[in-house]
Design a protein around this motif. Sequence first.
Motif, PDB file in Angstrom:
ATOM      1  N   GLY A 256      44.250  83.620 131.274  1.00 24.84           N
ATOM      2  CA  GLY A 256      43.395  82.435 131.442  1.00 24.84           C
ATOM      3  C   GLY A 256      42.388  82.284 130.319  1.00 24.84           C
ATOM      4  O   GLY A 256      42.416  83.027 129.333  1.00 24.84           O
ATOM      5  N   GLY A 257      41.508  81.299 130.474  1.00 27.33           N
ATOM      6  CA  GLY A 257      40.439  81.057 129.503  1.00 27.33           C
ATOM      7  C   GLY A 257      40.951  80.760 128.110  1.00 27.33           C
ATOM      8  O   GLY A 257      42.095  80.330 127.910  1.00 27.33           O
ATOM      9  N   VAL A 258      40.093  81.013 127.143  1.00 27.72           N
ATOM     10  CA  VAL A 258      40.406  80.656 125.773  1.00 27.72           C
ATOM     11  C   VAL A 258      41.499  81.577 125.208  1.00 27.72           C
ATOM     12  O   VAL A 258      42.267  81.185 124.329  1.00 27.72           O
ATOM     13  CB  VAL A 258      39.102  80.647 124.931  1.00 27.72           C
ATOM     14  CG1 VAL A 258      38.608  82.042 124.633  1.00 27.72           C
ATOM     15  CG2 VAL A 258      39.258  79.823 123.681  1.00 27.72           C
ATOM     16  N   ASN A 259      41.578  82.799 125.727  1.00 32.61           N
ATOM     17  CA  ASN A 259      42.610  83.738 125.272  1.00 32.61           C
ATOM     18  C   ASN A 259      44.022  83.181 125.513  1.00 32.61           C
ATOM     19  O   ASN A 259      44.868  83.175 124.613  1.00 32.61           O
ATOM     20  CB  ASN A 259      42.435  85.072 125.998  1.00 32.61           C
ATOM     21  CG  ASN A 259      43.421  86.139 125.537  1.00 32.61           C
ATOM     22  OD1 ASN A 259      43.296  86.659 124.439  1.00 32.61           O
ATOM     23  ND2 ASN A 259      44.426  86.440 126.368  1.00 32.61           N
ATOM     24  N   ALA A 260      44.245  82.701 126.733  1.00 35.76           N
ATOM     25  CA  ALA A 260      45.559  82.131 127.058  1.00 35.76           C
ATOM     26  C   ALA A 260      45.836  80.909 126.189  1.00 35.76           C
ATOM     27  O   ALA A 260      46.939  80.746 125.645  1.00 35.76           O
ATOM     28  CB  ALA A 260      45.615  81.750 128.540  1.00 35.76           C
ATOM     29  N   ALA A 261      44.827  80.067 126.009  1.00 37.88           N
ATOM     30  CA  ALA A 261      44.999  78.831 125.222  1.00 37.88           C
ATOM     31  C   ALA A 261      45.372  79.159 123.775  1.00 37.88           C
ATOM     32  O   ALA A 261      46.286  78.557 123.202  1.00 37.88           O
ATOM     33  CB  ALA A 261      43.724  77.989 125.277  1.00 37.88           C
ATOM     34  N   ILE A 262      44.680  80.129 123.182  1.00 36.20           N
ATOM     35  CA  ILE A 262      44.931  80.444 121.776  1.00 36.20           C
ATOM     36  C   ILE A 262      46.302  81.101 121.597  1.00 36.20           C
ATOM     37  O   ILE A 262      47.066  80.719 120.706  1.00 36.20           O
ATOM     38  CB  ILE A 262      43.788  81.313 121.186  1.00 36.20           C
ATOM     39  CG1 ILE A 262      42.520  80.470 121.068  1.00 36.20           C
ATOM     40  CG2 ILE A 262      44.189  81.909 119.829  1.00 36.20           C
ATOM     41  CD1 ILE A 262      41.285  81.209 120.581  1.00 36.20           C
ATOM     42  N   PHE A 263      46.632  82.071 122.452  1.00 39.62           N
ATOM     43  CA  PHE A 263      47.959  82.700 122.322  1.00 39.62           C
ATOM     44  C   PHE A 263      49.074  81.676 122.561  1.00 39.62           C
ATOM     45  O   PHE A 263      50.098  81.694 121.871  1.00 39.62           O
ATOM     46  CB  PHE A 263      48.104  83.900 123.256  1.00 39.62           C
ATOM     47  CG  PHE A 263      47.603  85.186 122.654  1.00 39.62           C
ATOM     48  CD1 PHE A 263      48.378  85.899 121.734  1.00 39.62           C
ATOM     49  CD2 PHE A 263      46.365  85.697 122.989  1.00 39.62           C
ATOM     50  CE1 PHE A 263      47.931  87.085 121.166  1.00 39.62           C
ATOM     51  CE2 PHE A 263      45.903  86.895 122.431  1.00 39.62           C
ATOM     52  CZ  PHE A 263      46.682  87.591 121.519  1.00 39.62           C
TER      53      PHE A 263
END
Length: 231
Positions: free
Chosen positions: A138-145
Motif C-alpha cells: 500500500g501507500g506510496v511504496n506500492a504506487a512507485i513499484f
Amino acid sequence: LSSISDTDNLETKEVETQEVGSAGSHANQVCPDDIPTLAFPSISTSDFQFNLEKAADIIVEQVAEFLNKFRNARLVLVDLSHKSKILSLVKARIAEKNMDTQKFFTHVGDITHLYSRGGLRCNAIANAANWRLKPGGGGVNAAIFNAAGPELESATKDKVKSLSPGNAALVPLPSSSPLFTREGVTHVIHVLGPNMNPQRPNYLNNDYNKGCKILQDAYTSLFDGFASILR
Ligand code: AR6
C-alpha cells in the motif's frame, strides 16, 4: 468585464502556484526545468503513523539545511490530496520562515505522474519504503513499484537487500522503466522512516525521542542520496 476576468484569472493562477507549488504549464514559467529536482512524500506520516506536527518541523529543518549547501537544486514535498494535513503544516512553516518557494514547495499529485499529469519535471523521487524493499504493502511504496515496473525491483535488488530505519538507498532507474520514459525520473531513493504503528515492524512504542532522531536521519540520508547525483 474582460479586464476583470483577466485579473481574476491572474489571481487564481498566483494562488494556485503558491498553494501547489506548480501545476500544469505554470511549472515551466515559475521554475525552469533544468534545475535538478527531488520530489518526496512525507516519510512515516501515513501507514507508519508518525506525528504530523513533529514531522513537519523535521522536514522544514532538514530541507533548510540541504538548501544551504546546495543552491542549484529544488525539493518538492508531494501528497495526493489538497486536503493533505502534512502539506498544510509544511506550507505554513515555509511562509513563516520565508523560505525560497522556487527551491522548496509543496505539490498535490501522484508522485508517479508528476510530469505527465502535473507538468513537474523531477530527476529523482523518494519512496517511503519497507525494510525488505519489497513492492506492495500500500501507500506510496506500492504506487512507485507499480508504476516503475519490474525494472525497479531488480535494480533495487542489485543495489541493496534491506534497510534499517533512518537509512536511504539510491537506485538508478533502468531507462526501460515507464517512470524513466514517461516521467523523466532517473533515480528512485528508498527511505525507511520511523514506525509508530504497532502492526508494522520496528515499532517504536511512541518513543518520539528515538522517532524524531530516526526521521531526521532518514531525511539526511535521502538528501545525501540526492546530493550524490548532483555532483
Ligand atoms: N503519490 C504521492 N504521495 C503519496 C502517494 C502517491 N501515489 N501514495 C501515498 N502518498 P505511506 P509511511 C503519501 O503510508 O507512513 C507502505 O506500506 C501519503 O498520503 O506510503 O512511511 C510501505 O511498504 C503520505 O503523506 O508511508 C511501508 O511498510 C506519504 O505518502 C509503510 O507503508 C507516506 O505514506 C511506510 O509508511
